[in-house]
Design a protein around this motif. Structure first.
Motif, PDB file in Angstrom:
ATOM      1  N   SER A   1       0.818  -1.216   0.000  1.00 34.22           N
ATOM      2  CA  SER A   1       0.000   0.000   0.000  1.00 34.22           C
ATOM      3  C   SER A   1       0.848   1.260   0.000  1.00 34.22           C
ATOM      4  O   SER A   1       0.465   2.279  -0.574  1.00 34.22           O
ATOM      5  CB  SER A   1      -0.938   0.003   1.213  1.00 34.22           C
ATOM      6  N   ILE A   2       2.015   1.202   0.628  1.00 34.93           N
ATOM      7  CA  ILE A   2       2.852   2.393   0.689  1.00 34.93           C
ATOM      8  C   ILE A   2       3.345   2.779  -0.701  1.00 34.93           C
ATOM      9  O   ILE A   2       3.512   3.951  -1.027  1.00 34.93           O
ATOM     10  CB  ILE A   2       4.029   2.165   1.668  1.00 34.93           C
ATOM     11  N   PHE A   3       3.562   1.760  -1.544  1.00 34.06           N
ATOM     12  CA  PHE A   3       3.978   2.049  -2.918  1.00 34.06           C
ATOM     13  C   PHE A   3       2.789   2.507  -3.755  1.00 34.06           C
ATOM     14  O   PHE A   3       2.942   3.334  -4.650  1.00 34.06           O
ATOM     15  CB  PHE A   3       4.635   0.818  -3.527  1.00 34.06           C
ATOM     16  N   GLU A   4       1.629   1.972  -3.461  1.00 32.24           N
ATOM     17  CA  GLU A   4       0.420   2.413  -4.166  1.00 32.24           C
ATOM     18  C   GLU A   4       0.108   3.860  -3.813  1.00 32.24           C
ATOM     19  O   GLU A   4      -0.358   4.634  -4.654  1.00 32.24           O
ATOM     20  CB  GLU A   4      -0.755   1.515  -3.769  1.00 32.24           C
ATOM     21  N   ILE A   5       0.375   4.246  -2.572  1.00 27.16           N
ATOM     22  CA  ILE A   5       0.041   5.597  -2.123  1.00 27.16           C
ATOM     23  C   ILE A   5       1.100   6.600  -2.547  1.00 27.16           C
ATOM     24  O   ILE A   5       0.790   7.682  -3.045  1.00 27.16           O
ATOM     25  CB  ILE A   5      -0.137   5.611  -0.587  1.00 27.16           C
ATOM     26  N   TYR A   6       2.373   6.240  -2.363  1.00 27.18           N
ATOM     27  CA  TYR A   6       3.445   7.222  -2.539  1.00 27.18           C
ATOM     28  C   TYR A   6       4.316   6.983  -3.770  1.00 27.18           C
ATOM     29  O   TYR A   6       5.026   7.892  -4.192  1.00 27.18           O
ATOM     30  CB  TYR A   6       4.352   7.237  -1.301  1.00 27.18           C
ATOM     31  N   PHE A   7       4.296   5.772  -4.349  1.00 28.83           N
ATOM     32  CA  PHE A   7       5.268   5.477  -5.389  1.00 28.83           C
ATOM     33  C   PHE A   7       4.638   4.930  -6.657  1.00 28.83           C
ATOM     34  O   PHE A   7       5.235   4.112  -7.340  1.00 28.83           O
ATOM     35  CB  PHE A   7       6.304   4.475  -4.863  1.00 28.83           C
ATOM     36  N   THR A   8       3.460   5.342  -7.009  1.00 31.77           N
ATOM     37  CA  THR A   8       2.903   4.978  -8.299  1.00 31.77           C
ATOM     38  C   THR A   8       3.538   5.847  -9.376  1.00 31.77           C
ATOM     39  O   THR A   8       3.994   6.956  -9.114  1.00 31.77           O
ATOM     40  CB  THR A   8       1.375   5.163  -8.312  1.00 31.77           C
ATOM     41  N   SER A   9       3.565   5.339 -10.567  1.00 30.44           N
ATOM     42  CA  SER A   9       4.236   6.069 -11.649  1.00 30.44           C
ATOM     43  C   SER A   9       3.497   7.372 -11.939  1.00 30.44           C
ATOM     44  O   SER A   9       2.272   7.392 -12.071  1.00 30.44           O
ATOM     45  CB  SER A   9       4.274   5.215 -12.912  1.00 30.44           C
ATOM     46  N   PRO A  10       4.225   8.486 -12.062  1.00 28.40           N
ATOM     47  CA  PRO A  10       3.578   9.774 -12.341  1.00 28.40           C
ATOM     48  C   PRO A  10       3.310   9.998 -13.822  1.00 28.40           C
ATOM     49  O   PRO A  10       2.772  11.033 -14.191  1.00 28.40           O
ATOM     50  CB  PRO A  10       4.609  10.780 -11.814  1.00 28.40           C
ATOM     51  N   LEU A  11       3.670   9.050 -14.668  1.00 33.49           N
ATOM     52  CA  LEU A  11       3.635   9.295 -16.108  1.00 33.49           C
ATOM     53  C   LEU A  11       2.227   9.164 -16.678  1.00 33.49           C
ATOM     54  O   LEU A  11       1.439   8.312 -16.275  1.00 33.49           O
ATOM     55  CB  LEU A  11       4.562   8.323 -16.836  1.00 33.49           C
ATOM     56  N   VAL A  12       1.941  10.017 -17.637  1.00 35.54           N
ATOM     57  CA  VAL A  12       0.725   9.912 -18.452  1.00 35.54           C
ATOM     58  C   VAL A  12       1.153  10.005 -19.913  1.00 35.54           C
ATOM     59  O   VAL A  12       2.265  10.443 -20.224  1.00 35.54           O
ATOM     60  CB  VAL A  12      -0.289  11.027 -18.121  1.00 35.54           C
ATOM     61  N   HIS A  13       0.270   9.587 -20.805  1.00 34.27           N
ATOM     62  CA  HIS A  13       0.619   9.565 -22.218  1.00 34.27           C
ATOM     63  C   HIS A  13      -0.495  10.242 -23.022  1.00 34.27           C
ATOM     64  O   HIS A  13      -1.609  10.414 -22.539  1.00 34.27           O
ATOM     65  CB  HIS A  13       0.824   8.127 -22.691  1.00 34.27           C
ATOM     66  N   GLY A  14      -0.149  10.575 -24.238  1.00 33.87           N
ATOM     67  CA  GLY A  14      -1.135  11.176 -25.124  1.00 33.87           C
ATOM     68  C   GLY A  14      -0.997  12.674 -25.294  1.00 33.87           C
ATOM     69  O   GLY A  14      -1.893  13.328 -25.843  1.00 33.87           O
TER      70      GLY A  14
END
Length: 932
Positions: free
Chosen positions: A20-33
């Motif tokens: 959960s700590i990675f889901e909360i604080y370390f998810t990828s910030p990238l978006v595409h398009g």
């Protein structure tokens, strides 16, 4: 079977909390398009050469000697005569891959990439290499391929040396020499090959030189060493040669821009990964086409204590964030900004017209604005309409207003206003990106905490209910409880259906389902097992609630002391001093004076180690040899005790030949460590015989304990000798003595606990077998069991921080594994370092298993109390995790949570390892002698 199911459930719950700590604080910030954005005016440079000196500290680069001479005369001359300079501030983790991603792609990568060793692309990303027409790169096989893999088409070319060349025991400057020589050969080939020459003559061309030698020198010899400082001078000479060769090739056309920097710095003890200023401050020197020259000033805007010694106060220092260098390179070349770049273009480095600077600043802002819009639209589409809250500081009207104002200002040639509005757009857009990136954080955090508290309540019920006698008159009540259980199950199913429907409407990822179902399942299980009123009364009579009020307060304070020890190792010493006084608070000190004195003396000696510097900063092989000698001396004494006890108690004689072999292995390990480090100091490399012996001894250390008898003391003696021989091969300083003292404390603890519940003579303790059948003798819990569990957790934390092995993510010291490998191999080195960390854990687990056997307490009950302790600490650190403030604070808070969660998970796994070590016996014939 029930115990196995519980262990699986416990592992799953703790892994979920850990994830959960990675889901909360370390998810990828990238978006595409997004649509690419490029400054519309002609670029000031046709090509750019990027030099990255891996592991180069800013102070080591800029500092001068007493005579004012620099070890980098060429780049010093560039700073004073031709270019701009400053400091690049990096972010944690200060590792090579995230540092290069920030430099070349313009965004700060999430820590999830560490699971792939910072080598593979967990997500595809854009970079200045990908946006260039052609890029040629030379350097490490760990860095270059990831940018070629992420590029579209076939225009990023990489030339790498073999991984075997990254040898900590060799002259690391040869890695940089290899790069410089290959670039010069490349230019010579371009003169002969017209096809290559035509490619190189294009605009939007990049050359990337990754220089790893300084980093290797720092790890192997420390940044203050002559090897590290000489390597910096060698890099300066190589850069001068490459610049001269490029200028000659392009006939000094003035269209080549140069950027020299580093991905991260290094601590004084030769490591990196955390947020110390020596790691986060790297040099930046930029010169050539489109770059400002030196700006002479009378007063430096940066007033700090360290830069005074650099003798550069007369030149303007232009500090940047590491991600700002990607838009700078894109602007100089006239290529689109990397799609996910969040860097702010440092205009002070540009020597261009005001119109160009304004256009570039606005294009930089619009590129970030578009990322904000894409992320906003994604969140708007996936959120439930009646729950969605937009980002108010940059609503649609505000965004349109700022963009229109910027364009009007540009039409009126008010370029300063354009730059000001662009900076405001960047600031608001970055705030919006963060807002939408953390949009679900509160929802996930609340679900996880609520579920984990329910899990802790469930564990508490598992501890309490088996200790309550169920009289026959409760059958009717139990039938009613069964009816209530059916109602509870119906409510749980209804809640599950409602939550599932809401999550499906939101198109939530699978992980969100797990976080939401955890509280439903854990609280349903906890409520079903909550004690009845009569059960609480019975527990109150047994435990005497009033009499345990003071111990409960002490336990709470003790847990807070453990939490504090994560921030200040010294507090462990205070706790050990308190434990040293334990025998003198009871009758043990009168009944067993020798055991009491041994326990107190061992605790006092152990309390010294948290006060010492963390290991890895200074090597002292003589301490390793001393620890081996003391181990052999104490082992000889212990063997005589075992011999006398076996005779007096009519026990089978100890396996003398086995113990003699293990003691010899301890001596051999010390000799290998001494000889290996002597050979490395002479620059003769790792002797092959030492390497083969080290790996052989490591294997034997796992197998030899299984050949010893399962009598408690004889098996523990064999385990301690084997693990000590393996541990010595991985030590460089006082941690070898730490393990010796720590082992003495654990053995004294075993004898101390044997005197608390049912006092038995010390001789009888020696006769206890790990296979002792206590199934029919297992007893109910007592307050002493809570103390045993706390001391166990205390020793686990001491194993972590007693020598500072992983006091932060900044602890990796490759010199600890030089007996096994010197060529850089992150997974092999990481596995060896992990085993070094786990050896004290295994000893604690084996001692705990011995205490459980002596005190006749069920494994499940005692382990549940331990799990409750560690889970309480875990939820404590969960609330302490932060993502604001300094990067050091952020990194420390997250690493503490990761450490305690890893500890909890490892305890579940290491209990199985301890079971194997203490109870498994190879069916081999008796081969020991009766006498030494």
């Amino acid at each position: 079977m029930k115990l196995l199911c519980f262990l699986v459930a416990a592992l799953a719950v703790n892994l979920l909390l850990f994830a959960s700590i990675f889901e909360i604080y370390f998810t990828s910030p990238l978006v595409h398009g997004m649509t690419p954005h490029t400054p519309p005016l002609p670029a000031p440079a046709r090509r750019l050469v990027l030099f990255v000196a891996d592991g180069l500290r800013a102070d080591a680069f800029f500092q001068v000697d007493a005579r004012g001479s620099s070890r980098t005369p060429f780049l010093r001359d560039v700073i004073e005569r031709r270019g701009s300079w400053g400091i690049s501030h990096t972010r944690v983790p200060t590792e090579s891959r995230p540092g290069h991603v920030a430099l070349i792609a313009g965004f700060y990568e999430d820590v999830a990439a560490v699971a792939k060793g910072w080598q593979e692309n967990p997500v595809e990303f854009d970079s200045v290499f990908n946006e260039s027409r052609y890029t040629w790169s030379w350097g490490s096989p760990d860095i270059l391929p990831m940018f070629a893999k992420g590029a579209t088409g076939d225009h990023v070319y990489t030339f790498t040396y073999t991984a075997q060349k990254q040898d900590f025991a060799a002259d690391s400057s040869k890695l940089d020499t290899w790069v410089f020589d290959n670039v010069k050969d490349f230019l010579q080939e371009a003169r002969r090959d017209s096809h290559l020459g035509s490619k190189l003559a294009n605009d939007r061309v990049m050359l990337f030189l990754h220089l790893l030698g300084i980093d290797i020198s720092g790890h192997a010899h420390r940044p203050a060493s002559q090897q590290y400082l000489q390597n910096i001078g060698a890099v300066d000479e190589g850069v001068a040669e490459i610049v001269a060769a490029i200028e000659e090739y392009f006939e000094n056309d003035g269209k080549t821009a140069y950027l020299f920097t580093s991905d991260h710095g290094m601590t004084d003890w030769g490591s990196h990964g955390a947020g110390h200023s020596s790691e986060t401050m790297t040099p930046v020197v930029c010169w050539g086409g489109g770059v400002n020259g030196p700006e002479h000033i009378s007063v430096q805007t940066y007033t700090d204590s360290f830069s005074e010694e650099w003798k550069l106060n007369h030149l303007k220092r232009k500090d940047v964030n590491q991600a700002d260098l990607a838009p700078l390179m894109a602007t100089l070349l006239g290529i689109p900004f990397p799609m996910n770049s969040v860097g702010l273009l440092p205009l002070s480095y540009l020597n261009t017209s005001l119109a160009f600077r304004a256009e570039a600043a606005l294009a930089n802002a619009l590129a970030i604005v578009e990322q904000f819009q894409v992320k906003r639209d994604i969140k708007r589409e996936t959120a439930l309409p009646f729950f969605y809250t937009p980002y108010q500081p940059l609503h649609d009207g505000k965004l349109l207003q700022l963009i229109v104002a910027a364009k009007k200002s540009f039409e009126k040639s008010r370029y300063d206003d354009v730059v000001r509005i662009s900076e405001e757009l960047v600031k608001l857009s970055l705030g919006g990106l963060r807002y939408y990136h953390t949009y679900d954080r509160a929802f996930i955090g609340t679900s996880v905490v609520f579920g984990f508290v329910g899990w802790m309540v469930y564990i508490a019920t598992l501890i309490l209910r088996p200790n309550v006698h169920q009289p026959s008159w409760l059958k009717t009540r139990l039938r009613l409880t069964a009816v209530n259980s059916v109602s509870l199950a119906g409510m749980s199913v209804a809640a599950t259906l409602v939550v599932s429907t809401l999550l499906a409407l939101k198109s939530s990822p699978f992980s969100h389902y797990a976080y939401c179902f955890l509280p439903i399942a854990s609280w349903a299980a906890a409520v079903r097992r909550l004690p009845e009123r009569h059960e609480l009364l019975e527990l109150g009579k047994r435990f005497r609630w009033r009499s345990i009020a003071a111990p409960t307060v002490l336990l709470f304070l003790g847990i807070e002391l453990l939490v504090l020890s994560f921030f200040h190792r010294e507090t462990l010493s205070a706790g050990l001093l308190a434990l040293a006084a334990w025998p003198y608070t009871s009758q043990i000190c009168y009944n067993q004076k020798i055991i009491s004195l041994t326990w107190s003396a061992s605790c006092l000696f152990l309390s010294i180690f948290p006060l010492l510097p963390t290991v890895g900063r200074v090597a002292n092989i003589s301490l390793v040899v001393l620890a081996a000698g003391l181990t052999l001396l104490l082992s000889s004494c212990a063997l005589k005790v075992l011999q006398r006890s076996s005779t007096s108690l009519y026990l089978p004689p100890p396996p003398y030949a086995l113990y003699a072999a293990q003691m010899c292995l301890v001596a051999v390990s010390a000799c290998i460590v001494y000889n290996t480090h002597l050979s490395l100091e002479r620059r003769e490399g790792l002797p092959l015989l030492n390497q083969l012996l080290s790996w052989t001894l490591l294997g034997f250390s796992l197998l030899l304990p299984l050949l010893s008898p399962t009598l408690l003391c004889q098996r523990l003696f064999s385990i301690c000798l084997s693990l000590t021989s393996a541990y010595l091969l991985l030590t460089t300083s006082h941690e070898a003595l730490f393990l010796l003292v720590f082992t003495c404390v654990l053995l004294a603890w075993i004898f101390m606990e044997s005197q608390v519940q049912r006092p038995m003579p010390s001789e009888q303790v020696l006769a206890v077998d790990f296979h002792r059948n206590s199934a029919t003798l297992e007893r109910n819990l007592s307050p002493d069991d809570v103390r045993r569990a706390y001391i166990f957790v205390y020793f686990i934390v001491t194993a972590f921080f007693g020598t500072g092995n992983i006091a932060s993510i900044n602890s990796f010291d490759p010199s600890s594994v030089y007996c096994f490998v010197t060529v850089f191999s992150p997974f092999v080195m990481g596995a060896l370092m992990m085993w070094k960390i786990l050896i004290p854990f295994v000893l604690v687990m084996c001692a705990f298993e011995a205490i459980r056997t002596l005190t006749l307490l069920s494994c499940k009950s005692l382990f549940l109390i331990v799990l409750l302790h560690t889970d309480f600490m875990a939820i404590h650190f969960f609330f302490m995790v932060q993502d604001h403030g300094s990067w050091l604070d952020i990194g420390v808070s997250i690493s503490h949570f990761v450490i305690i969660m890893s500890t909890t998970i490892f305890l579940l796994l290491l209990s199985a390892v301890a079971h194997v070590f203490t109870k498994t016996v190879f069916p081999l014939p008796r081969w020991h002698d009766k006498h030494l």
